[in-house]
Design a protein around this motif. Structure first.
Motif, PDB file in Angstrom:
ATOM      1  N   TYR A 152     -36.498  -7.801  13.549  1.00 15.81           N
ATOM      2  CA  TYR A 152     -35.893  -6.754  14.357  1.00 15.81           C
ATOM      3  C   TYR A 152     -35.023  -7.382  15.442  1.00 15.81           C
ATOM      4  CZ  TYR A 152     -38.656  -3.111  12.183  1.00 15.81           C
ATOM      5  OH  TYR A 152     -39.183  -2.219  11.276  1.00 15.81           O
ATOM      6  N   TYR A 153     -33.810  -6.847  15.549  1.00 18.36           N
ATOM      7  CA  TYR A 153     -32.833  -7.348  16.510  1.00 18.36           C
ATOM      8  C   TYR A 153     -32.450  -6.251  17.491  1.00 18.36           C
ATOM      9  CZ  TYR A 153     -32.049 -10.981  12.966  1.00 18.36           C
ATOM     10  OH  TYR A 153     -32.204 -11.993  12.061  1.00 18.36           O
ATOM     11  N   CYS A 154     -32.274  -6.604  18.744  1.00 16.00           N
ATOM     12  CA  CYS A 154     -31.658  -5.665  19.669  1.00 16.00           C
ATOM     13  C   CYS A 154     -30.224  -6.094  19.901  1.00 16.00           C
ATOM     14  CB  CYS A 154     -32.429  -5.554  20.984  1.00 16.00           C
ATOM     15  SG  CYS A 154     -32.280  -6.950  22.087  1.00 16.00           S
ATOM     16  N   ALA A 155     -29.407  -5.121  20.283  1.00 15.30           N
ATOM     17  CA  ALA A 155     -27.986  -5.377  20.449  1.00 15.30           C
ATOM     18  C   ALA A 155     -27.416  -4.444  21.504  1.00 15.30           C
ATOM     19  CB  ALA A 155     -27.266  -5.180  19.116  1.00 15.30           C
ATOM     20  N   ALA A 156     -26.298  -4.855  22.088  1.00 11.91           N
ATOM     21  CA  ALA A 156     -25.645  -4.086  23.149  1.00 11.91           C
ATOM     22  C   ALA A 156     -24.242  -3.692  22.711  1.00 11.91           C
ATOM     23  CB  ALA A 156     -25.585  -4.902  24.432  1.00 11.91           C
ATOM     24  N   ALA A 157     -23.890  -2.444  23.007  1.00  9.04           N
ATOM     25  CA  ALA A 157     -22.585  -1.916  22.623  1.00  9.04           C
ATOM     26  C   ALA A 157     -21.994  -1.106  23.771  1.00  9.04           C
ATOM     27  CB  ALA A 157     -22.720  -1.030  21.391  1.00  9.04           C
ATOM     28  N   GLU A 158     -20.673  -0.932  23.730  1.00  9.91           N
ATOM     29  CA  GLU A 158     -20.031  -0.143  24.781  1.00  9.91           C
ATOM     30  C   GLU A 158     -20.252   1.351  24.565  1.00  9.91           C
ATOM     31  OE1 GLU A 158     -15.958  -1.217  25.240  1.00  9.91           O
ATOM     32  OE2 GLU A 158     -16.418  -3.204  26.039  1.00  9.91           O
ATOM     33  N   ARG A 159     -20.502   1.741  23.319  1.00 10.63           N
ATOM     34  CA  ARG A 159     -20.719   3.155  23.010  1.00 10.63           C
ATOM     35  C   ARG A 159     -21.912   3.295  22.085  1.00 10.63           C
ATOM     36  NH1 ARG A 159     -15.310   2.186  22.783  1.00 10.63           N
ATOM     37  NH2 ARG A 159     -13.955   3.421  24.122  1.00 10.63           N
ATOM     38  N   LEU A 160     -22.530   4.449  22.125  1.00 10.58           N
ATOM     39  CA  LEU A 160     -23.644   4.733  21.231  1.00 10.58           C
ATOM     40  C   LEU A 160     -23.127   4.807  19.799  1.00 10.58           C
ATOM     41  CD1 LEU A 160     -26.697   5.515  21.169  1.00 10.58           C
ATOM     42  CD2 LEU A 160     -25.945   7.896  21.184  1.00 10.58           C
ATOM     43  N   THR A 161     -23.651   3.976  18.942  1.00 11.65           N
ATOM     44  CA  THR A 161     -23.209   3.933  17.562  1.00 11.65           C
ATOM     45  C   THR A 161     -24.319   3.380  16.678  1.00 11.65           C
ATOM     46  OG1 THR A 161     -21.557   3.037  16.038  1.00 11.65           O
ATOM     47  CG2 THR A 161     -22.192   1.632  17.870  1.00 11.65           C
ATOM     48  N   SER A 162     -24.263   3.747  15.394  1.00 17.13           N
ATOM     49  CA  SER A 162     -25.214   3.201  14.428  1.00 17.13           C
ATOM     50  C   SER A 162     -24.585   2.078  13.598  1.00 17.13           C
ATOM     51  CB  SER A 162     -25.706   4.306  13.490  1.00 17.13           C
ATOM     52  OG  SER A 162     -24.626   4.841  12.751  1.00 17.13           O
ATOM     53  N   TYR A 163     -23.327   1.769  13.876  1.00 17.18           N
ATOM     54  CA  TYR A 163     -22.634   0.730  13.127  1.00 17.18           C
ATOM     55  C   TYR A 163     -22.801  -0.625  13.811  1.00 17.18           C
ATOM     56  CZ  TYR A 163     -20.408   4.501  10.545  1.00 17.18           C
ATOM     57  OH  TYR A 163     -20.187   5.600   9.764  1.00 17.18           O
ATOM     58  N   SER A 164     -23.265  -1.607  13.056  1.00 14.56           N
ATOM     59  CA  SER A 164     -23.494  -2.930  13.626  1.00 14.56           C
ATOM     60  C   SER A 164     -22.205  -3.543  14.169  1.00 14.56           C
ATOM     61  CB  SER A 164     -24.131  -3.860  12.596  1.00 14.56           C
ATOM     62  OG  SER A 164     -23.290  -4.006  11.474  1.00 14.56           O
TER      63      SER A 164
END
Length: 122
Positions: free
Chosen positions: A94-106
């Motif tokens: 399991y990986y956590c990740a940070a994005a500028e917008r809420l998205t389900s795309y890696s």
């Protein structure tokens, strides 16, 4: 730059629970949407859950809805994934990740942790 470190993985029997944590450092954590992904051996990395910067919006993979809950504590720069009623098919890194917008795309996630192993025995 945002550095992410996951913890809380382990071995659990089917039906059990685990809580994953992801501690962030670097740029302002509260400015990012956060996501959890997982990758089983020989398979692609799949979206599991995501939460907006405020925590007001969440999204889940259909197969984990009602079993997993994503949450965040911006004061502690940490995002969590509470996993209940675990199944052998939840076994993955399991990986956590940070994005500028809420998205389900890696592809939308700019920063990733190193991953934590979750193994569910039958």
């Amino acid at each position: 730059q945002v550095q992410l470190v996951e913890s809380g993985g382990g071995l659990v029997q089917a039906g059990g629970s685990l809580r994953l944590s992801c501690a962030a450092s670097g740029r302002t954590f509260s400015g990012y949407s956060m996501g959890w992904f997982r990758q089983a051996p020989g398979k692609e990395r799949d979206f599991v859950a995501a939460i907006s910067w405020s925590g007001g919006s969440t999204a889940y993979l259909n197969s984990v809805k009602g079993r997993f809950t994503i949450s965040r504590d911006n004061a502690k720069n940490t995002v969590y994934l509470q996993m209940n009623s675990l199944k052998p098919e939840d076994t993955a890194v399991y990986y956590c990740a940070a994005a500028e917008r809420l998205t389900s795309y890696s592809s939308g996630y700019a920063y990733w942790g190193q991953g934590t192993q979750v193994t569910v025995s039958s």
